[in-house]
Scaffold this motif. Structure first.
Motif, PDB file in Angstrom:
ATOM      1  N   GLN A 133       0.801  -1.215   0.000  1.00  0.00           N
ATOM      2  CA  GLN A 133       0.000   0.000   0.000  1.00  0.00           C
ATOM      3  C   GLN A 133       0.843   1.279   0.000  1.00  0.00           C
ATOM      4  OE1 GLN A 133      -2.660  -1.720   3.299  1.00  0.00           O
ATOM      5  NE2 GLN A 133      -4.080  -0.437   2.168  1.00  0.00           N
ATOM      6  N   HIS A 154       1.122  -9.178   4.810  1.00  0.00           N
ATOM      7  CA  HIS A 154      -0.054  -8.322   4.645  1.00  0.00           C
ATOM      8  C   HIS A 154      -0.502  -8.445   3.182  1.00  0.00           C
ATOM      9  CE1 HIS A 154      -2.195  -4.670   6.559  1.00  0.00           C
ATOM     10  NE2 HIS A 154      -2.798  -4.880   5.400  1.00  0.00           N
ATOM     11  N   TRP A 155      -0.824  -9.696   2.800  1.00  0.00           N
ATOM     12  CA  TRP A 155      -1.567 -10.025   1.570  1.00  0.00           C
ATOM     13  C   TRP A 155      -0.783 -10.124   0.270  1.00  0.00           C
ATOM     14  CZ3 TRP A 155      -6.305  -6.222   2.267  1.00  0.00           C
ATOM     15  CH2 TRP A 155      -6.860  -6.416   3.540  1.00  0.00           C
ATOM     16  N   ASN A 197      -1.589 -10.645   8.735  1.00  0.00           N
ATOM     17  CA  ASN A 197      -2.601  -9.616   8.895  1.00  0.00           C
ATOM     18  C   ASN A 197      -3.918 -10.112   8.304  1.00  0.00           C
ATOM     19  OD1 ASN A 197      -3.548  -6.740   9.337  1.00  0.00           O
ATOM     20  ND2 ASN A 197      -4.023  -7.031   7.167  1.00  0.00           N
ATOM     21  N   GLU A 198      -4.953 -10.120   9.096  1.00  0.00           N
ATOM     22  CA  GLU A 198      -6.308 -10.415   8.618  1.00  0.00           C
ATOM     23  C   GLU A 198      -6.383 -11.587   7.649  1.00  0.00           C
ATOM     24  OE1 GLU A 198      -8.349  -6.922   7.276  1.00  0.00           O
ATOM     25  OE2 GLU A 198      -7.994  -5.872   9.140  1.00  0.00           O
ATOM     26  N   TYR A 249     -13.016  -1.963  12.383  1.00  0.00           N
ATOM     27  CA  TYR A 249     -13.528  -0.784  11.677  1.00  0.00           C
ATOM     28  C   TYR A 249     -15.014  -0.552  11.931  1.00  0.00           C
ATOM     29  CZ  TYR A 249      -9.075  -0.636   9.337  1.00  0.00           C
ATOM     30  OH  TYR A 249      -7.734  -0.537   9.096  1.00  0.00           O
ATOM     31  N   ARG A 292     -21.888  -6.857   1.058  1.00  0.00           N
ATOM     32  CA  ARG A 292     -21.812  -6.733   2.505  1.00  0.00           C
ATOM     33  C   ARG A 292     -22.128  -5.320   2.908  1.00  0.00           C
ATOM     34  NH1 ARG A 292     -16.838  -8.708   5.662  1.00  0.00           N
ATOM     35  NH2 ARG A 292     -18.185  -7.726   7.163  1.00  0.00           N
ATOM     36  N   ASP A 298     -20.533  -3.536   4.770  1.00  0.00           N
ATOM     37  CA  ASP A 298     -19.345  -2.701   4.873  1.00  0.00           C
ATOM     38  C   ASP A 298     -18.813  -2.282   3.499  1.00  0.00           C
ATOM     39  OD1 ASP A 298     -18.151  -4.932   3.868  1.00  0.00           O
ATOM     40  OD2 ASP A 298     -17.181  -5.516   5.725  1.00  0.00           O
ATOM     41  N   HIS A 301     -17.703  -4.069   1.100  1.00  0.00           N
ATOM     42  CA  HIS A 301     -16.857  -5.042   0.422  1.00  0.00           C
ATOM     43  C   HIS A 301     -17.730  -6.150  -0.140  1.00  0.00           C
ATOM     44  CE1 HIS A 301     -12.734  -3.842   1.436  1.00  0.00           C
ATOM     45  NE2 HIS A 301     -13.371  -3.151   2.346  1.00  0.00           N
ATOM     46  N   GLU A 313      -5.205  -2.156  14.112  1.00  0.00           N
ATOM     47  CA  GLU A 313      -5.742  -1.244  13.095  1.00  0.00           C
ATOM     48  C   GLU A 313      -7.077  -0.710  13.564  1.00  0.00           C
ATOM     49  OE1 GLU A 313      -6.207  -2.686   9.039  1.00  0.00           O
ATOM     50  OE2 GLU A 313      -4.211  -3.591   9.108  1.00  0.00           O
ATOM     51  N   TRP A 336      -4.975   3.223  11.684  1.00  0.00           N
ATOM     52  CA  TRP A 336      -4.875   2.966  10.251  1.00  0.00           C
ATOM     53  C   TRP A 336      -5.390   4.201   9.542  1.00  0.00           C
ATOM     54  CZ3 TRP A 336      -2.424  -0.666   7.512  1.00  0.00           C
ATOM     55  CH2 TRP A 336      -2.543  -0.553   6.112  1.00  0.00           C
ATOM     56  N   GLU A 391      -5.610   1.913  -1.352  1.00  0.00           N
ATOM     57  CA  GLU A 391      -6.633   1.191  -0.589  1.00  0.00           C
ATOM     58  C   GLU A 391      -7.171   0.012  -1.425  1.00  0.00           C
ATOM     59  OE1 GLU A 391      -7.478   0.906   2.450  1.00  0.00           O
ATOM     60  OE2 GLU A 391      -9.311  -0.239   2.136  1.00  0.00           O
ATOM     61  N   TRP A 392      -6.267  -0.897  -1.790  1.00  0.00           N
ATOM     62  CA  TRP A 392      -6.630  -2.163  -2.438  1.00  0.00           C
ATOM     63  C   TRP A 392      -7.574  -1.958  -3.626  1.00  0.00           C
ATOM     64  CZ3 TRP A 392      -2.827  -4.913  -0.820  1.00  0.00           C
ATOM     65  CH2 TRP A 392      -2.388  -4.819   0.494  1.00  0.00           C
TER      66      TRP A 392
HETATM   67  C1  PNW Z   1      -7.912  -3.749   6.336  1.00  0.00           C
HETATM   68  N1  PNW Z   1     -13.762  -6.298   5.112  1.00  0.00           N
HETATM   69  O1  PNW Z   1      -8.643  -4.212   5.251  1.00  0.00           O
HETATM   70  C2  PNW Z   1      -6.458  -3.925   5.959  1.00  0.00           C
HETATM   71  O2  PNW Z   1      -5.679  -4.588   6.915  1.00  0.00           O
HETATM   72  C3  PNW Z   1      -5.802  -2.685   5.470  1.00  0.00           C
HETATM   73  O3  PNW Z   1      -4.727  -3.017   4.631  1.00  0.00           O
HETATM   74  C4  PNW Z   1      -6.836  -1.795   4.800  1.00  0.00           C
HETATM   75  O4  PNW Z   1      -6.271  -0.707   4.140  1.00  0.00           O
HETATM   76  C5  PNW Z   1      -7.802  -1.348   5.888  1.00  0.00           C
HETATM   77  O5  PNW Z   1      -8.327  -2.458   6.595  1.00  0.00           O
HETATM   78  C6  PNW Z   1      -8.947  -0.488   5.390  1.00  0.00           C
HETATM   79  O6  PNW Z   1      -9.758  -1.182   4.490  1.00  0.00           O
HETATM   80  C7  PNW Z   1      -9.931  -4.675   5.292  1.00  0.00           C
HETATM   81  O7  PNW Z   1     -14.277  -6.545   4.023  1.00  0.00           O
HETATM   82  C8  PNW Z   1     -10.491  -5.006   4.071  1.00  0.00           C
HETATM   83  O8  PNW Z   1     -14.375  -6.524   6.169  1.00  0.00           O
HETATM   84  C9  PNW Z   1     -11.763  -5.541   4.020  1.00  0.00           C
HETATM   85  C10 PNW Z   1     -12.468  -5.749   5.183  1.00  0.00           C
HETATM   86  C11 PNW Z   1     -11.909  -5.414   6.393  1.00  0.00           C
HETATM   87  C12 PNW Z   1     -10.645  -4.864   6.448  1.00  0.00           C
END
Ligand code: PNW
Length: 475
Positions: A24, A125-126, A169-170, A301, A317, A319, A321, A376, A423, A430-431
């Motif tokens: 990122q 981290h992915w 990470n996640e 988040y 979702r 959120d 995503h 985060e 974060w 942002e992906w």
């Molecule tokens: C996290 N969801 O991503 C990551 O760890 C970070 O790299 C990212 O930039 C940040 O949160 C903000 O998005 C997520 O779908 C991506 O629930 C998707 C989800 C949660 C966190």
């Protein structure tokens, strides 16, 4: 959030950090022997990211890390969480390390230590090396062994100077957004593969933890960062409670079950029986995964609100995503995701500090005695500089104030939270959303890559220096 009447004061040793990840922010994707990761491939595939954006340059941190560390010191941060790009260290995902790749992280860490900022290093981290994806990626068992080898290499190289280690990470995002819904790299949409990936990520965590134990000094700490969801049922009806339990298994239990308790939830096996037979969970795997940890990282988040659905709903979702035809929730076609009421950030994620309190207190019960870190937490807003070039982001200050107050409340109620990583340090890639979503406490002008601390960065720095949250209006 109403202003608290008494000052919100934190323990003196509390870490005030910011977080980033390699793909990122670094850029320099073809320098010093680095090869493509799955995120290079994915972001250069048409239609995968907003506007076809990618991390080729990102915010050029690879070349600007010295200035970035100086900026963190100037703000008053006491900790910094970053990740290592696997394909800088092992371009094919296997074999000997590239020393220039490791040297970058040595220099970064030395800069941090020189100004008294504690580094926290995330191994993954992915950004899986593309070669390992070509060999099958996370659904394949071998990837877990490759990860342990990589952990050993980085551990031996940096164990003398990095105290805090985070394996993954996640992993939920890696498994279910990467192989299930396909909105993250490598973009596959195969529910069975997403569950296999989850298991091999668990195995990777366990094997890497063992490898790190032998590679780094015993005083160092090993953790994992989970995006543990706060799953809420829409009502107390048995059907809605069952829906919430199912999503809780798929979001949380699938990882913390094996990692913290040495077993998968039986209900997870049952709910996914028609998708996978779990035959890739070998006899000794749960022992390998269930390694003692020194801390647990929680990324938070927004909460997740669910209800029982009459029929299949693989919809987007709440959120924001997973707005694709494929659900990231295998075996949960009978669950519907609802929008949590309340104010939202630019991601469409509802602002709910109580969720963070609930998450921390849950893991305090779930893993008694294990120190916790919020690794985060933060918010995206549509920040813009004013005519003088200053960036005012009162919404982010309010978000941080609310969530840090929730952390403080959890500590008061007995939770052992040792630190908080906002974060993100600065705006970044942002992906799948590209550069449009700005999570930074520091503004980045993408035309010049100039960094400008937003008012939230000053506010947060003041909290870091004093251990007390400034009021929202002091910004
Ligand atoms: C996290 N969801 O991503 C990551 O760890 C970070 O790299 C990212 O930039 C940040 O949160 C903000 O998005 C997520 O779908 C991506 O629930 C998707 C989800 C949660 C966190």
């Amino acid at each position: 959030m109403p202003e608290p009447v008494t000052p919100v004061t934190f323990p003196p040793a509390f870490l005030w950090g910011a977080a980033t990840s390699a793909y990122q922010i670094e850029g320099a994707v073809r320098e010093d022997g680095r090869t493509p990761s799955i995120w290079d491939t994915f972001s250069h595939t048409p239609g995968r990211t907003a506007g076809g954006e990618h991390g080729d340059i990102a915010v050029d941190h690879y070349h600007r890390y010295r200035d970035d560390v100086a900026m963190m010191a100037d703000l008053g941060l006491t900790a910094y969480r970053f990740s290592v790009s696997w394909s800088r260290v092992q371009p094919t995902g296997r074999g000997p390390a590239v020393q220039v790749g490791l040297d970058f992280y040595r220099r970064l860490v030395d800069e941090l230590l020189a100004v008294g900022i504690k580094p926290a290093l995330t191994l993954y981290h992915w950004d899986l090396p593309q070669e390992l994806e070509d060999a099958g990626g996370w659904p394949e068992r071998d990837t877990a062994y490759r990860f342990a080898e990589y952990a050993q290499i980085v551990g031996e190289a940096l164990g003398d100077r990095v105290e805090q280690w985070i394996t993954l990470n996640e992993p939920w995002c890696s498994a279910f957004l990467g192989y299930g819904s396909g909105v993250h790299a490598p973009g596959r949409t195969d529910a069975g593969a997403s569950l296999r990936a989850a298991h091999h990520l668990n195995l990777a965590h366990g094997l890497a933890t063992s490898a790190l134990r032998s590679a780094i000094p015993a005083r160092n700490s090993i953790a994992v960062s989970l995006n543990s969801s706060v799953v809420r049922p829409a009502s107390q009806s048995p059907a809605d409670l069952a829906a919430a339990r199912k999503i809780d298994d798929l979001a949380n239990g699938v990882f913390h079950g094996p990692m913290l308790h040495g077993s998968y939830p039986q209900s997870l096996f049952e709910a996914t029986r028609s998708i996978t037979d779990w035959s890739y969970v070998l006899d000794n795997d749960l022992t390998l995964i269930h390694q003692p940890l020194d801390a647990l990282g929680l990324n938070y988040y927004t909460p997740t609100l669910v209800e029982a659905a009459a029929s299949a709903s693989a919809g987007p979702r709440a959120d924001g995503h997973g707005a694709s035809a494929h659900s990231p929730w295998p075996g949960a076609d009978d669950v519907a995701f609802l929008q949590t009421p309340g104010e939202r950030t630019e991601m469409g994620w509802t602002i709910d500090p109580t969720g963070l309190y609930d998450l921390i207190t849950r893991y305090t019960r779930e893993a008694p005695g294990l120190p916790l870190y919020v690794t985060e937490n933060g918010a995206a807003y549509d920040d813009k500089p004013d005519p003088e070039g200053r960036v005012h982001d009162p919404e982010r200050i309010a978000y941080l104030h609310g969530h840090l107050s929730a952390v403080r409340r959890a500590i008061a109620d007995g939770a052992d939270v040792r630190g908080y990583y906002l974060w993100s340090l600065m705006d970044n890639f942002e992906w799948a959303y590209g550069y449009e979503k700005r999570f930074g406490a520091v503004y980045v002008d993408y035309a010049t890559l100039a960094r400008t601390p937003k008012s939230s960065a000053r506010w947060y720095g003041e909290a870091a220096r004093t251990g007390v949250l400034p009021t929202v209006s002091e910004a």
